[in-house]
Design an enzyme around this catalytic site. Structure first.
Site, PDB file in Angstrom:
ATOM      1  N   ASP A 194      48.597  32.060  39.255  1.00  0.00           N
ATOM      2  CA  ASP A 194      48.783  30.550  38.638  1.00  0.00           C
ATOM      3  C   ASP A 194      48.366  29.783  39.825  1.00  0.00           C
ATOM      4  O   ASP A 194      48.048  30.113  41.028  1.00  0.00           O
ATOM      5  CB  ASP A 194      50.457  30.621  38.499  1.00  0.00           C
ATOM      6  CG  ASP A 194      50.969  28.998  38.586  1.00  0.00           C
ATOM      7  OD1 ASP A 194      50.442  28.302  37.684  1.00  0.00           O
ATOM      8  OD2 ASP A 194      51.827  28.804  39.421  1.00  0.00           O
ATOM      9  N   ASP A 239      49.623  25.983  40.910  1.00  0.00           N
ATOM     10  CA  ASP A 239      50.862  24.926  41.490  1.00  0.00           C
ATOM     11  C   ASP A 239      52.130  25.790  41.887  1.00  0.00           C
ATOM     12  O   ASP A 239      52.649  26.287  41.042  1.00  0.00           O
ATOM     13  CB  ASP A 239      50.949  23.797  40.702  1.00  0.00           C
ATOM     14  CG  ASP A 239      49.870  23.018  40.316  1.00  0.00           C
ATOM     15  OD1 ASP A 239      49.246  22.424  41.588  1.00  0.00           O
ATOM     16  OD2 ASP A 239      49.582  22.720  39.394  1.00  0.00           O
TER      17      ASP A 239
HETATM   18  C1  XBP Z   1      52.042  22.961  36.946  1.00  0.00           C
HETATM   19  C2  XBP Z   1      51.986  22.032  36.114  1.00  0.00           C
HETATM   20  C3  XBP Z   1      51.108  20.714  36.371  1.00  0.00           C
HETATM   21  C4  XBP Z   1      50.946  19.977  37.529  1.00  0.00           C
HETATM   22  C5  XBP Z   1      50.376  18.783  37.320  1.00  0.00           C
HETATM   23  O1  XBP Z   1      51.099  23.740  36.810  1.00  0.00           O
HETATM   24  O2  XBP Z   1      52.819  21.829  35.261  1.00  0.00           O
HETATM   25  O3  XBP Z   1      51.157  19.851  35.086  1.00  0.00           O
HETATM   26  O4  XBP Z   1      52.272  19.599  37.864  1.00  0.00           O
HETATM   27  O5  XBP Z   1      48.857  18.883  37.177  1.00  0.00           O
HETATM   28  P1  XBP Z   1      50.799  25.432  37.210  1.00  0.00           P
HETATM   29  P2  XBP Z   1      48.441  17.688  35.661  1.00  0.00           P
HETATM   30  O6  XBP Z   1      51.991  25.748  38.030  1.00  0.00           O
HETATM   31  O7  XBP Z   1      50.795  26.379  35.912  1.00  0.00           O
HETATM   32  O8  XBP Z   1      49.537  25.731  37.999  1.00  0.00           O
HETATM   33  O9  XBP Z   1      48.993  16.494  36.131  1.00  0.00           O
HETATM   34  O10 XBP Z   1      47.011  18.104  35.917  1.00  0.00           O
HETATM   35  O11 XBP Z   1      48.904  18.372  34.548  1.00  0.00           O
HETATM   36 MG    MG Z   2      53.227  27.247  38.992  1.00  0.00          MG
END
Ligand code: XBP
Ligand code: MG
Length: 274
Positions: free
Chosen positions: A8, A10
């Site tokens: 993953d 973020d």
């Molecule tokens: C986390 C998310 C993303 C980010 C924002 O993704 O939910 O939406 O917060 O990115 P993960 P965008 O943990 O799956 O990496 O604004 O580009 O959607």
């Molecule tokens: Mg995440």
């Protein structure tokens, strides 16, 4: 046998949400003439809505439920989100975001041992590329055999779609992979795709419910700075390396998502320190 690690982004590769995405959303709101300002606390609650466009739409429809599905509002959301992505990429390129402890080490080790790498994320592909380039190496996006990101699937996490797509691109069965996540939605997605999923808790998800995870640790650890938590319910402390991931992924337990049904149960590898 472990063949691939699916990361993953973020919260897992880096703590991007509070000082990256949140700041970028607020800047985009200001640019659009909106007086919205997502605080650290409010943003934490909004993370339950995965995907930036979806998060903006949720917030907007709570403030003004009328016209929620209007085409003009959908266009405005897309424009605000595109501007948010520009701000986020700029923040990342300025070096605002650092990788979490152990991430760079584990990626380097996996590459050295020919373990395949992939990404499964809800965020936009531009954000992933910028993060990998600025934190790892200019060529780092190419180290990942497939980067599954953003709107490439119809349903974002907690739906398993992104993990299923990554598995099909890798051409691997779920039990030969391990995914590393930080959030309940990410864990649900990995588990629903039958992938053994390790959680490394981050700033926003420390006390969440992670039942179904292969393990829940406070990070990946580094030599001299071990991670700690539990693996299959047993206390564990150490440095998460390829050998540990391989051993954990071989343990079969039908009650845990990602278990390879029918394979023999093995004992849990014991505590490794430092
Ligand atoms: C986390 C998310 C993303 C980010 C924002 O993704 O939910 O939406 O917060 O990115 P993960 P965008 O943990 O799956 O990496 O604004 O580009 O959607
Ligand atoms: Mg995440």
């Amino acid at each position: 046998m472990l063949r691939a690690i699916i990361f993953d982004v973020d919260g897992t590769l880096a703590e991007t949400e509070r000082d990256g995405h949140r700041v970028a959303f607020n800047r985009a709101f200001r640019d659009a003439g909106l007086d919205w300002e997502w605080s650290v606390e409010e943003y934490g609650r909004l993370l339950a809505i995965t995907g930036g466009k979806e998060r903006i739409a949720h917030h907007w429809s709570r403030r003004d439920p009328q016209c929620a599905g209007d085409a003009s509002r959908q266009r405005a959301i897309r424009a605000i989100h595109a501007q948010k992505t520009r701000h986020y990429v700029e923040l990342v390129e300025q070096g605002t975001i650092r990788l979490r402890q152990g991430v760079s080490r584990l990626i380097a080790e996996a590459r050295g041992e020919s373990i395949r790498l992939a990404i499964a994320t809800t965020t936009s592909p531009e954000n992933v590329e910028a993060l990998l380039r600025s934190t790892l190496h200019e060529d780092a996006p190419a180290w990942f055999e497939f980067i599954g990101a953003g709107d490439i699937v119809a349903k974002k996490k907690p739906a398993p779609d992104i993990y299923r797509l990554v598995l099909s691109r890798l051409g691997l069965p779920a039990h030969e992979c391990i995914s590393i996540e930080d959030s309940p939605a990410g864990l649900q997605a990995g588990v629903a795709a039958m992938i053994p999923t390790l959680v490394t808790t981050g700033v926003y998800c420390t006390d969440a419910d992670f039942s179904g995870a292969l393990g829940v640790l406070d990070g990946l650890g580094e030599p001299g700075l071990p991670a700690s938590g539990t693996i299959r319910g047993q206390d564990w402390s150490g440095v998460v390396d390829v050998a540990a991931l391989d051993a954990w992924s071989r343990v079969s337990d039908p009650s845990i998502g990602g278990a390879a049904g029918g394979r023999p149960r093995e004992s849990v590898p014991t505590t490794r320190t430092g």
